[in-house]
Design an enzyme around this catalytic site. Structure first.
Site, PDB file in Angstrom:
ATOM      1  N   CYS A   1      -2.104   8.506   4.165  1.00 41.17           N
ATOM      2  CA  CYS A   1      -2.072   7.337   2.921  1.00 41.17           C
ATOM      3  C   CYS A   1      -3.230   8.526   2.442  1.00 41.17           C
ATOM      4  O   CYS A   1      -3.495   8.226   1.102  1.00 41.17           O
ATOM      5  CB  CYS A   1      -1.396   6.293   2.876  1.00 41.17           C
ATOM      6  SG  CYS A   1      -2.492   5.227   4.521  1.00 41.17           S
TER       7      CYS A   1
ATOM      8  N   GLU B   1       1.163  -1.693  -0.076  1.00 34.52           N
ATOM      9  CA  GLU B   1      -0.078  -0.300   0.096  1.00 34.52           C
ATOM     10  C   GLU B   1       0.564   0.716   0.305  1.00 34.52           C
ATOM     11  O   GLU B   1       1.785   1.187   1.175  1.00 34.52           O
ATOM     12  CB  GLU B   1      -0.374   0.032   1.473  1.00 34.52           C
ATOM     13  CG  GLU B   1      -1.305   1.182   1.582  1.00 34.52           C
ATOM     14  CD  GLU B   1      -1.655   2.067   1.871  1.00 34.52           C
ATOM     15  OE1 GLU B   1      -0.746   3.391   1.010  1.00 34.52           O
ATOM     16  OE2 GLU B   1      -1.775   2.453   2.751  1.00 34.52           O
TER      17      GLU B   1
END
Lengths: 498, 498
Positions: free
Chosen positions: B269, B232
């Site tokens: 993120c 990720e």
């Protein structure tokens, strides 16, 4: 031999762009009934059976009965995927309702699957229908809602073109865009490389050799945008027999094994390639029956010349290994058709297996290797030398402890465990697992056969606080599709927020 | 700075072998209660909160309130996975009963999941608890029944060691083998490379930068035995605002955006990095509120010096682009702590987006880029330049057609779609999707947050004709675990073969 003109790279790019545009348009505004598409292709193949059989027989050397069975399997799996799509099995709907009282407050959050994008399919040589141009990988891509670009196996170009024509007719009959399918041809590595690296492809499904599958996986990993590679590469598919099972029905196991090893010249990814036995009287009788069955099997042409050469090479390498002896050497018999392969049976002692070179590699063709153990414990220890396989079978007697131990010991490195039967023959269903740890596949969490094969090409998308009318139907409050949904962790078909 | 002694390769090999041995033993004879393990680790972290907070604050610069919230989230997700394990969510049981009358006859075929094997976790810098040593990746590996080898982020070594001590205490309290967990340390690339390539690891979970994630994925692809890499890597997480939404509540959207961009120095993120607006009076008022909010936000230390440097470098590159102007330049103000980052706001016109260089890359830190469209249609077209993102938000008014069009157009390249809220803040639940197409992740079919994150580490295994007593409990006729199972395609909790 039919000439194969390789699809040029620019044409592959055009086909992939066309598929990508269709995919993007369908994401914004879904119009196609994927179930109807799958059924129309099945019907189009069925009505063309008469046109498809002659090139299939000529190009593959497989018998008509086998090929007819395979057509039924192919149309059957297209229709089974259609049913699964109609029942909503692609959605995987999950809903967490809002909880404003929680710390921190929880928003309304839902998820369901969308198609991943265009799929590049590398069709297999050994299942010209069931894993060919409109085979399992193509069907599962369509079931997931993904267009498919299919590279025909160069071993059967005329059949592949006839199947492509059937697919195109089926798409036309169902009113689907032609971009749902494209045929790519090429006997050279460059064509496969172009398809594996073209920008607009979102995933790769491959069925074939270890060398081919790992090469495609390496190419895909080198892309600027890496994509999932689902390569099914075959395996040794061991069969382990306890002393009690050998004593109770050694001849029948030996005969069944011989049939599984030699059928279709052993050109099955689930062919049993390793047989582990205990070296006692019953084990030796089983081996004798296996050897007799292999010797009695008629010669069978291999799918294409390179495969016959690679099989002969593999046998020669094995014969050069001082640990290995030939029980049945597989050499062509005088006066017989040189084009036909004869089965081979090799043997070695479990004590000679070495961790760094266990000699338990796949030999694609009508051959098997017996591994002789001194007793049940050595049988169990020998199983520890096995790599990842698609399937493994244990033959044991009811209640026998060793059988359960072998099964539990093997399941960590196998996709499908079989009890008192043989690895060949894969039933297409919901529970099918045709996968397994490397080197059997590059994607151990997936299956390439059965309804859940479509999961490879689906991607979950979450929706947070999205108004009901903008949600996909699978996630709407009223549950208009009548799906079983996980709501706040519990499974229900009820509407929510009522 | 705390000295970090890199874990030697031989030690990584030893730890991975230890984890593999545990995995193999558990496959043969499962003994561990994974739910109890997860709960014991949660409790061990909770009781050590007082020891964990000081190093966390010192090493990360994050505020105590945020860190306390993150500890609650970390223990909450460990316990949520425990509940999911208790409810049997890891099994995915599917049964196709035998049908001897079918052509060909169908054997009894069942499948359920087994753990994939030891998981290498690369912990994140920006969620020192929730995606740290005992964070979401570690928890989902344990929930799947896989041992975890965790590489601590070098930005917070003391906290990582304290967390490792808590994990080890939790394992001891629950009676679990110490091999369920190992801490790996190292500030150099070689340590990460050793962990990514050690033979006994079966999968990799990574949370971090694009450069780091793609490097790990390349290393994993070069292994003799390639393994799944779930990386990720962050995203631009666009926020698109329709003219009607800007007119109705532009100031509130601007203020909300400013908070989402600057909170925790933008080191999330899911920080919104791109804001797409229509250049009208309401849009300009929204932008003014956004700029004011960013200007007013106090300076905030970044997690570690290299991150602050890379952020400054990214801002400088953007400033050099003639298409880009600075609305708020983010330069440190005189007299303020040089260690603290100030927020920045850039802008460019949608007409200047180029397909080959759309300038819509992630800038990890407190910065956002406004993309100005001339009207709603240009807004929609500009969205077509966006790459894969973890999340995207659409702000629109009820019933407004443009909102729905933006949502449908974006969902093909986004993991989670948000309506009238902001991308920051991920709720851990069953429906969570924290994933998305490349470059957001290397594994678009998965999520790294939420209960289904455990699916990444599970592998289906099939059982054909296996006697009931040798099946895993999830698949036995009587359904002793009371699971919802798919039997012959229908969902039921009923026993079978009764």
């Amino acid at each position: 031999m039919t000439e194969i003109v390789a699809t040029p790279s620019v044409e592959i790019e055009r086909l992939a762009s066309r598929a990508r545009r269709l995919h993007e348009a369908e994401l914004v505004d879904p119009t196609v009934d994927h179930a109807a598409l799958l059924e129309a292709v099945a019907a189009a193949i069925e009505v063309r059976t008469g046109d498809l059989l002659p090139p299939a027989e000529e190009e593959t050397g497989l018998a008509e009965a086998r090929l007819r069975g395979e057509i039924a399997r192919t149309t059957g799996q297209l229709r089974a995927f259609a049913t699964a799509v109609r029942k909503g099995e692609s959605h995987d709907p999950i809903i967490d309702l809002a909880d404003p009282e929680a710390t921190p407050p929880r928003p309304d959050q839902r998820r369901a699957n969308l198609p991943l994008g265009p799929v590049a399919v590398f069709a297999a040589s050994n299942f010209p229908f069931a894993f060919g141009v409109a085979g399992g990988d193509t069907a599962s891509a369509w079931a997931a809602g993904c267009p498919a670009l299919v590279k025909a196996h160069p071993g059967h170009p005329r059949l592949s073109r006839a199947l492509a024509a059937a697919v195109e007719a089926g798409l036309a009959e169902s009113g689907a865009d032609p971009a749902w399918f494209a045929l790519v041809e090429g006997a050279d590595e460059a064509t496969g490389a172009a398809l594996a690296t073209v920008a607009e492809v979102a995933a790769i499904a491959f069925t074939g050799s270890f060398g081919g599958g790992t090469a495609i996986a390496r190419l895909a990993a080198s892309r600027p945008e890496p994509i999932p590679v689902y390569a099914e590469m075959g395996a040794v598919n061991p069969v382990l027999v306890t002393p009690a099972a050998a004593a109770a029905r050694g001849e029948s196991i030996g005969a069944g094994l011989a049939a599984a090893v030699t059928a279709h010249a052993g050109q099955l990814c689930t062919k049993p390639g390793v047989v582990m036995l205990v070296d006692d009287e019953a084990g030796r009788a089983l081996a004798a029956a296996l050897a007799a069955g292999i010797t009695a099997a008629p010669p069978h042409r291999m799918l294409y010349p390179a495969l016959a050469e690679s099989f002969a090479r593999g046998l020669a390498v094995a014969a050069d290994d001082p640990r290995v002896s030939a029980v049945v050497d597989g050499a062509p018999r005088a006066g017989e058709d040189g084009d036909g392969r004869l089965g081979a049976l090799l043997e070695l002692r479990a004590a000679d297996l070495r961790p760094d070179d266990p000699r338990l590699k796949e030999l694609f063709g009508p051959a098997a290797l017996i591994v002789w153990a001194g007793d049940g414990e050595e049988l169990l220890a020998a199983a520890g030398h096995l790599e990842g396989s698609l399937a493994a079978a244990v033959h044991a007697e009811p209640g026998e402890e060793l059988g359960g131990r072998l099964l539990r010991s093997l399941r960590g490195r196998v996709g499908r465990m079989i009890w008192n039967e043989f690895p060949t023959g894969v039933t297409v269903g919901h529970a099918t697992v045709h996968g397994g740890p490397f080197p059997a596949t590059t994607a151990p969490t997936t299956t390439s056969v059965g309804m859940t094969a479509m999961r490879r090409f689906l991607r979950p998308v979450g929706y947070q606080g999205v108004p009901d009318e903008l949600l996909p139907p699978a996630l709407r409050d009223a549950n208009p599709l009548g799906l079983l949904r996980q709501v706040d962790g519990e499974w229900t078909r009820d509407a929510v927020n009522v």
